[in-house]
Design a protein around this motif. Sequence first.
Motif, PDB file in Angstrom:
ATOM      1  N   THR A   1       0.823  -1.192   0.000  1.00 45.90           N
ATOM      2  CA  THR A   1       0.000   0.000   0.000  1.00 45.90           C
ATOM      3  C   THR A   1       0.862   1.249   0.000  1.00 45.90           C
ATOM      4  OG1 THR A   1      -0.053   0.019   2.410  1.00 45.90           O
ATOM      5  CG2 THR A   1      -1.829  -1.189   1.277  1.00 45.90           C
ATOM      6  N   GLY A   2       2.175   1.053   0.002  1.00 48.16           N
ATOM      7  CA  GLY A   2       3.073   2.182   0.097  1.00 48.16           C
ATOM      8  C   GLY A   2       3.327   2.572   1.550  1.00 48.16           C
ATOM      9  N   GLN A   3       2.627   1.926   2.469  1.00 48.68           N
ATOM     10  CA  GLN A   3       2.786   2.180   3.898  1.00 48.68           C
ATOM     11  C   GLN A   3       3.749   1.153   4.498  1.00 48.68           C
ATOM     12  OE1 GLN A   3       1.330   4.791   5.468  1.00 48.68           O
ATOM     13  NE2 GLN A   3       0.548   5.374   3.464  1.00 48.68           N
ATOM     14  N   PRO A   4       4.577   1.557   5.479  1.00 44.22           N
ATOM     15  CA  PRO A   4       5.447   0.594   6.158  1.00 44.22           C
ATOM     16  C   PRO A   4       4.621  -0.493   6.841  1.00 44.22           C
ATOM     17  CG  PRO A   4       6.064   2.850   6.709  1.00 44.22           C
ATOM     18  CD  PRO A   4       4.775   2.925   5.955  1.00 44.22           C
ATOM     19  N   VAL A   5       5.158  -1.699   6.882  1.00 43.00           N
ATOM     20  CA  VAL A   5       4.488  -2.830   7.510  1.00 43.00           C
ATOM     21  C   VAL A   5       5.254  -3.203   8.767  1.00 43.00           C
ATOM     22  CG1 VAL A   5       3.807  -5.235   7.222  1.00 43.00           C
ATOM     23  CG2 VAL A   5       3.662  -3.668   5.282  1.00 43.00           C
TER      24      VAL A   5
ATOM     25  N   GLU B   1       9.992  -2.259  11.150  1.00 44.39           N
ATOM     26  CA  GLU B   1       9.050  -2.281  10.035  1.00 44.39           C
ATOM     27  C   GLU B   1       9.760  -2.566   8.723  1.00 44.39           C
ATOM     28  OE1 GLU B   1       7.398   1.613  10.462  1.00 44.39           O
ATOM     29  OE2 GLU B   1       8.991   2.550   9.322  1.00 44.39           O
ATOM     30  N   ALA B   2       8.973  -3.039   7.769  1.00 45.49           N
ATOM     31  CA  ALA B   2       9.453  -3.218   6.397  1.00 45.49           C
ATOM     32  C   ALA B   2       8.964  -2.009   5.617  1.00 45.49           C
ATOM     33  CB  ALA B   2       8.898  -4.507   5.809  1.00 45.49           C
ATOM     34  N   LYS B   3       9.882  -1.294   5.009  1.00 43.93           N
ATOM     35  CA  LYS B   3       9.507  -0.063   4.298  1.00 43.93           C
ATOM     36  C   LYS B   3       9.228  -0.293   2.825  1.00 43.93           C
ATOM     37  CE  LYS B   3      11.825   2.760   7.618  1.00 43.93           C
ATOM     38  NZ  LYS B   3      12.862   3.610   8.020  1.00 43.93           N
TER      39      LYS B   3
END
Length: 132
Positions: A22-26, A74-76
Amino acid sequence: MYKKTLGALFSVLMRAGCASGTGQPVSTAGTYVMPDGSGDGQEAVIKGKDIEIYWVAKENKTKALYWKGDAPEEAKEPGPLKWTSQGDREAMDSSLLASQDSTKEFTLDNGVLSYEASAMGVTKTVELKKEQ
């Protein structure tokens, strides 16, 4: 026929692109367990910038530290996240079943944490699945 095939392929690629991120960090935070659901083997917990892995025996409700080190919060970017964790030697030196390694390579991909674990001269790739 060519247009239908091309259209179907484009549709699949567009959906895959949208689903991959989503383009958001996970966040990497969570508990990762053996995928067979037995509760025996290993369990990992990522919290903040730390990862701890335990040997777990469900039947007698015991846990023993195997690894304690650093982890990304997080994964960016989409795709597999790979990192080298620096071990907390002070914490691991007090555990009989802890890894003797100073660093450990981890991969986190689609909710599956994988790494190599060694005990009694045997090395195995462990895969743990994130609990929902």
